[in-house]
Structure formats: C-alpha cells, structure tokens
Design a protein around this motif. Structure first.
Motif, PDB file in Angstrom:
ATOM      1  N   ALA A 331      -2.761  61.760 -59.241  1.00  0.00           N
ATOM      2  CA  ALA A 331      -3.166  61.723 -60.651  1.00  0.00           C
ATOM      3  C   ALA A 331      -3.469  63.124 -61.170  1.00  0.00           C
ATOM      4  N   PHE A 332      -4.159  63.931 -60.380  1.00  0.00           N
ATOM      5  CA  PHE A 332      -4.535  65.268 -60.854  1.00  0.00           C
ATOM      6  C   PHE A 332      -3.348  66.230 -60.862  1.00  0.00           C
ATOM      7  N   VAL A 333      -2.349  66.007 -60.018  1.00  0.00           N
ATOM      8  CA  VAL A 333      -1.116  66.787 -60.131  1.00  0.00           C
ATOM      9  C   VAL A 333      -0.442  66.479 -61.464  1.00  0.00           C
ATOM     10  N   GLY A 334      -0.442  65.194 -61.852  1.00  0.00           N
ATOM     11  CA  GLY A 334       0.096  64.833 -63.163  1.00  0.00           C
ATOM     12  C   GLY A 334      -0.678  65.494 -64.298  1.00  0.00           C
ATOM     13  N   MET A 335      -2.014  65.499 -64.191  1.00  0.00           N
ATOM     14  CA  MET A 335      -2.827  66.159 -65.222  1.00  0.00           C
ATOM     15  C   MET A 335      -2.578  67.662 -65.254  1.00  0.00           C
ATOM     16  N   ASP A 336      -2.342  68.242 -64.078  1.00  0.00           N
ATOM     17  CA  ASP A 336      -2.056  69.672 -64.020  1.00  0.00           C
ATOM     18  C   ASP A 336      -0.737  69.997 -64.719  1.00  0.00           C
ATOM     19  N   LEU A 337       0.271  69.161 -64.499  1.00  0.00           N
ATOM     20  CA  LEU A 337       1.552  69.373 -65.178  1.00  0.00           C
ATOM     21  C   LEU A 337       1.381  69.273 -66.691  1.00  0.00           C
ATOM     22  N   LEU A 338       0.575  68.301 -67.135  1.00  0.00           N
ATOM     23  CA  LEU A 338       0.309  68.161 -68.564  1.00  0.00           C
ATOM     24  C   LEU A 338      -0.439  69.381 -69.088  1.00  0.00           C
ATOM     25  N   TRP A 339      -1.454  69.803 -68.369  1.00  0.00           N
ATOM     26  CA  TRP A 339      -2.276  70.950 -68.778  1.00  0.00           C
ATOM     27  C   TRP A 339      -1.427  72.205 -68.935  1.00  0.00           C
ATOM     28  N   ARG A 340      -0.562  72.452 -67.972  1.00  0.00           N
ATOM     29  CA  ARG A 340       0.260  73.661 -67.974  1.00  0.00           C
ATOM     30  C   ARG A 340       1.284  73.668 -69.097  1.00  0.00           C
ATOM     31  N   ASN A 341       1.691  72.509 -69.566  1.00  0.00           N
ATOM     32  CA  ASN A 341       2.741  72.443 -70.588  1.00  0.00           C
ATOM     33  C   ASN A 341       2.204  72.198 -71.992  1.00  0.00           C
ATOM     34  N   LEU A 342       0.884  72.123 -72.139  1.00  0.00           N
ATOM     35  CA  LEU A 342       0.317  71.943 -73.473  1.00  0.00           C
ATOM     36  C   LEU A 342       0.163  73.264 -74.221  1.00  0.00           C
ATOM     37  N   GLY A 343       0.041  74.371 -73.491  1.00  0.00           N
ATOM     38  CA  GLY A 343      -0.171  75.651 -74.158  1.00  0.00           C
ATOM     39  C   GLY A 343      -1.654  75.981 -74.235  1.00  0.00           C
ATOM     40  N   ILE A 344      -1.965  77.270 -74.105  1.00  0.00           N
ATOM     41  CA  ILE A 344      -3.368  77.706 -74.038  1.00  0.00           C
ATOM     42  C   ILE A 344      -4.143  77.332 -75.295  1.00  0.00           C
ATOM     43  N   LYS A 345      -3.498  77.427 -76.457  1.00  0.00           N
ATOM     44  CA  LYS A 345      -4.207  77.193 -77.714  1.00  0.00           C
ATOM     45  C   LYS A 345      -4.011  75.772 -78.255  1.00  0.00           C
ATOM     46  N   SER A 346      -3.432  74.911 -77.459  1.00  0.00           N
ATOM     47  CA  SER A 346      -3.162  73.553 -77.921  1.00  0.00           C
ATOM     48  C   SER A 346      -4.460  72.750 -78.075  1.00  0.00           C
ATOM     49  N   SER A 347      -4.563  72.039 -79.195  1.00  0.00           N
ATOM     50  CA  SER A 347      -5.729  71.177 -79.405  1.00  0.00           C
ATOM     51  C   SER A 347      -5.724  70.009 -78.423  1.00  0.00           C
ATOM     52  N   LEU A 348      -4.519  69.618 -77.952  1.00  0.00           N
ATOM     53  CA  LEU A 348      -4.445  68.524 -76.982  1.00  0.00           C
ATOM     54  C   LEU A 348      -5.046  68.929 -75.645  1.00  0.00           C
ATOM     55  N   ARG A 349      -4.946  70.224 -75.315  1.00  0.00           N
ATOM     56  CA  ARG A 349      -5.583  70.688 -74.092  1.00  0.00           C
ATOM     57  C   ARG A 349      -7.100  70.564 -74.201  1.00  0.00           C
ATOM     58  N   THR A 350      -7.635  70.841 -75.395  1.00  0.00           N
ATOM     59  CA  THR A 350      -9.073  70.685 -75.622  1.00  0.00           C
ATOM     60  C   THR A 350      -9.485  69.232 -75.493  1.00  0.00           C
ATOM     61  N   VAL A 351      -8.645  68.335 -76.044  1.00  0.00           N
ATOM     62  CA  VAL A 351      -8.925  66.892 -75.927  1.00  0.00           C
ATOM     63  C   VAL A 351      -8.927  66.470 -74.463  1.00  0.00           C
ATOM     64  N   LEU A 352      -7.943  66.956 -73.683  1.00  0.00           N
ATOM     65  CA  LEU A 352      -7.875  66.624 -72.264  1.00  0.00           C
ATOM     66  C   LEU A 352      -9.106  67.136 -71.530  1.00  0.00           C
ATOM     67  N   LEU A 353      -9.526  68.344 -71.854  1.00  0.00           N
ATOM     68  CA  LEU A 353     -10.701  68.920 -71.205  1.00  0.00           C
ATOM     69  C   LEU A 353     -11.955  68.098 -71.505  1.00  0.00           C
ATOM     70  N   ILE A 354     -12.129  67.713 -72.775  1.00  0.00           N
ATOM     71  CA  ILE A 354     -13.286  66.899 -73.152  1.00  0.00           C
ATOM     72  C   ILE A 354     -13.233  65.550 -72.442  1.00  0.00           C
ATOM     73  N   GLY A 355     -12.027  64.971 -72.365  1.00  0.00           N
ATOM     74  CA  GLY A 355     -11.871  63.692 -71.677  1.00  0.00           C
ATOM     75  C   GLY A 355     -12.235  63.779 -70.209  1.00  0.00           C
ATOM     76  N   LEU A 356     -11.823  64.864 -69.550  1.00  0.00           N
ATOM     77  CA  LEU A 356     -12.155  65.039 -68.138  1.00  0.00           C
ATOM     78  C   LEU A 356     -13.653  65.234 -67.933  1.00  0.00           C
ATOM     79  N   VAL A 357     -14.282  65.987 -68.838  1.00  0.00           N
ATOM     80  CA  VAL A 357     -15.724  66.199 -68.732  1.00  0.00           C
ATOM     81  C   VAL A 357     -16.466  64.874 -68.876  1.00  0.00           C
ATOM     82  N   LEU A 358     -16.094  64.096 -69.894  1.00  0.00           N
ATOM     83  CA  LEU A 358     -16.770  62.815 -70.126  1.00  0.00           C
ATOM     84  C   LEU A 358     -16.509  61.850 -68.977  1.00  0.00           C
TER      85      LEU A 358
END
Length: 387
Positions: A331-358
């Motif tokens: 599962a986390f390899v899948g999340m890593d692939l998503l993270w790497r392809n969202l882009g550093i400034k992507s708002s979706l990366r921020t959403v993913l980060l908040i989701g992981l924290v929660l």
C-alpha cells in the motif's frame, strides 16, 4: 535513492519495543493453545510423545514451537515474551530495509514506519504466547531472501528462501499456503524451464519437514486429524466477511458499519491499483516484481484461509496479522508512486499528507489503548484483582 535515516529506524524500533514490553510487563498472555504449546514442550523436554493439555496427542499443530519452548526450562513464559519481542523487531527491521529499497519518498517512509511501530495486529500476536510472532520473523526473512534473489538472481537466495520456509511450515500449518503462493510467483516470472527447476528445489525443501510431520500425525490420528484438510468450503461467504472485517479494522474504527468500511477500503484499493497501473514504470524491474510477488503471495494466503472451516473473528485477526507488514508495504509503495507523480506544489499532495496524518492517529490511539488493556489484564491476574 535517499534512505530512511538510521535514527528514524532506531526510534521506530525503540517505540515498538517499549510498548511491546509494557504490554507483557507482568506476564505474557496465555490462551488455550498457549497451554497446549507449554504442555507439549514439557513432554518433549522429558523425552515423551507430545500431548495437548487435555491429554490428546499433539497432532493438529506442527511441532517447531513447542520444541523450541522445551529448551527454555522453567522460564518458558518469561523467555517466550523475549522471543516474541526479538521476532517482531527482526520483522520490523527487515521491512524497514525493504521500505528503503522500494519507497523513494522519505515522507512516505516515515508514515510506513509509523504504521508498523504502532501496529495493533503485531502487538496482538506479540502479547500472547502464540506461534505467530516467530512465524512472522521467518516469513519476513523469506521475503528478504526473495528481494535479494530478484536483485542478483543467485541460486543461494532460493536456498535461503526454502530453508526459512522449511522452518515456518513447521511453525504454523498455514505456512504451506505461503509456499504454494511463492511457487506460483516463481513459475511465472522467469524463463519457464529455469523457473520450473527453481520452484521444484524450493518446494521440495520447504515442504519436506511438513510432509514428514503430517505423515507422522496420520499414523496416530488417521484421516481426520489435519486442520487444513478436515473441512473445506464450509462457509466461504462467512469466512470472507470475517477476513475483510479483520483487514478493514486495521484502517478504520470498529464502530464503522461493515458496509461503510468495505466501501472506503474498496475505494482506497481502487485508487492504489490505478496508481500502480499508471506509474509502475517508475520502479526498477526487480522492485515491481517484488511488490507484485509479495502481494500475490499474501492474497493467495488470504484466499486459502477463507476456504478452511469456519472460525471466529478473534482467530482471524491472528491469521491476518501475518499479512500486515507485506500488505502495508504494498500500500505504501502505491502511495509513494502517487506522491512522486503529484508534483511538489500540487494541492493533491497536501491533501494526501493531511490524510496520512489523520489516518495515523487511529493506529496510534488504537495500539496504545490495546497495549494498556493487555498490560492491565495480565498484571491484574498476576498481582491481584485490585491492580
């Protein structure tokens, strides 16, 4: 590739070890099968045939665990808690190494570390005198050798896999399902003739001890003794619901309805599958092979457990704990692939980060509550009702 810093790994292992030892501070938990293990161990230590606590022959389980316990003398329960701790720390250490090999983002690695160091399934099998913790150590070593084989294609690592599989098949009967799944993986990933030879060597070594013990038990108990063969397809829908309940309880509170948990779980699985299909080329070939391989083996084990005789949720939670580290890595390899392809400034990366924290708050709180509960229960039994 940047690595998960050794300081993080040490911190994760330290946190897990402290919580694990706190849970068993007064005593390791004992259940009906714990008492059978201890009684069989005592028989073996005295040079007698092994029996369960009720006097019946010890033939429904494989013999490695009580044999190992027999060498612990009069301190079996105390030393068993240390065996569980060391086994689980070894398992975590191996999967942290695998994370460094297969997860590129340091952020995702940290969340993966949290998912293991605050893992209720692992604390569950570590807080009782059960065979799962040592089995998981063997299984983790097995996956470690598999990863090394994919990187080097050295036959030595196939022998390492087979040797460790030999041990875990004598530790728990369902080990044969992991072996069968791995044989299928080996057959489809290389040249067929070469794969057939490797699979044959692996299979013969891995199952030789299990077949010897099964024949021994057959001579004692006849055709009805074996728990993996006695009743098949008794209640597949019911067992499937139990296994899905255990899996979804890893991620979501138990007060969520089963339907809601399945919908959320299915949605997450669908997203991760789409990510995998679109971005798996970002992985080196051996990395993709490894992730596909351990996912297939884990899924094959789950399906085999579903067709066995009907059991209860408490037992299923133990069974699926063996799948926890591997499935979390997938599962986390899948999340890593998503993270790497969202882009550093992507708002979706921020959403993913908040989701992981929660989301991380749930396993942390659940683990702390369960460890405190096991600690209190065991200390109450040892020190008295007023504890």
């Amino acid at each position: 590739m940047p690595q998960l810093h050794k300081g993080w790994i040490f911190a994760f292992l330290l946190v897990f070890g402290i919580l694990q030892q706190y849970g068993t501070f007064c005593s390791i938990g004992l259940t009906y099968d714990s008492l059978d293990y201890l009684h069989a161990a005592q028989d073996f230590a005295q040079g007698e045939s092994m029996h369960n606590k009720n006097g019946s022959p010890y033939i429904e389980r494989v013999p490695l665990f009580p044999i190992l316990l027999s060498f612990l003398g009069d301190s079996k329960t105390l030393l068993a808690s240390w065996i569980n701790l060391l086994s689980l720390l070894l398992s975590l250490g191996i999967f942290f190494w695998l994370a460094n090999e297969h997860i590129q983002s340091a952020t995702i690695r940290v969340f993966f570390g949290l998912s293991l160091s605050f893992s209720t399934p692992l604390f569950l099998v570590g807080n009782f005198l059960w065979s799962e913790a040592l089995f998981l150590a063997f299984l983790s070593l097995h996956f470690h050798f598999y990863a090394l084989y994919l990187r080097s294609e050295k036959f030595l690592y196939i022998l390492g896999m087979a040797g460790v599989a030999f041990l875990f098949c004598l530790q728990r009967n369902p080990g044969i399902f992991f072996v069968a799944g791995m044989v299928l993986v080996l057959l489809i990933q290389d040249d067929f003739i070469r794969s057939l030879k490797l699979s044959a060597v692996y299979l013969v070594i891995a199952l030789s001890g299990w077949f010897w013990w099964s024949y021994h038990c057959y001579t004692i108990g006849g055709t009805d003794y074996h728990p993996t063969l006695r009743v098949l397809f008794q209640d597949v829908p019911g067992n499937l619901i139990l296994h899905l309940t255990a899996l979804t309880n890893w991620f979501m509170p138990t007060f969520f309805s089963f339907t809601l948990k399945i919908l959320i779980f299915s949605g997450i699985a669908l997203v991760l599958w789409l990510v995998w299909e679109n971005f798996k080329e970002n992985l080196v070939n051996y990395q993709a092979q490894f992730i596909r391989g351990i996912f297939f083996v884990s899924l094959f084990y789950l399906l085999c457990m579903v067709i066995l005789e009907r059991t209860v949720l408490e037992e299923v939670e133990r069974y699926e704990a063996l799948n926890y580290p591997a499935l979390m890595l997938v599962a986390f390899v899948g999340m890593d692939l998503l993270w790497r392809n969202l882009g550093i400034k992507s708002s979706l990366r921020t959403v993913l980060l908040i989701g992981l924290v929660l989301w991380s708050l749930y396993p942390v709180v659940r683990s702390l509550n369960n460890v405190q509960l096991w600690h209190n229960n065991q200390c109450r039994q040892v020190l008295g009702i007023g504890y």
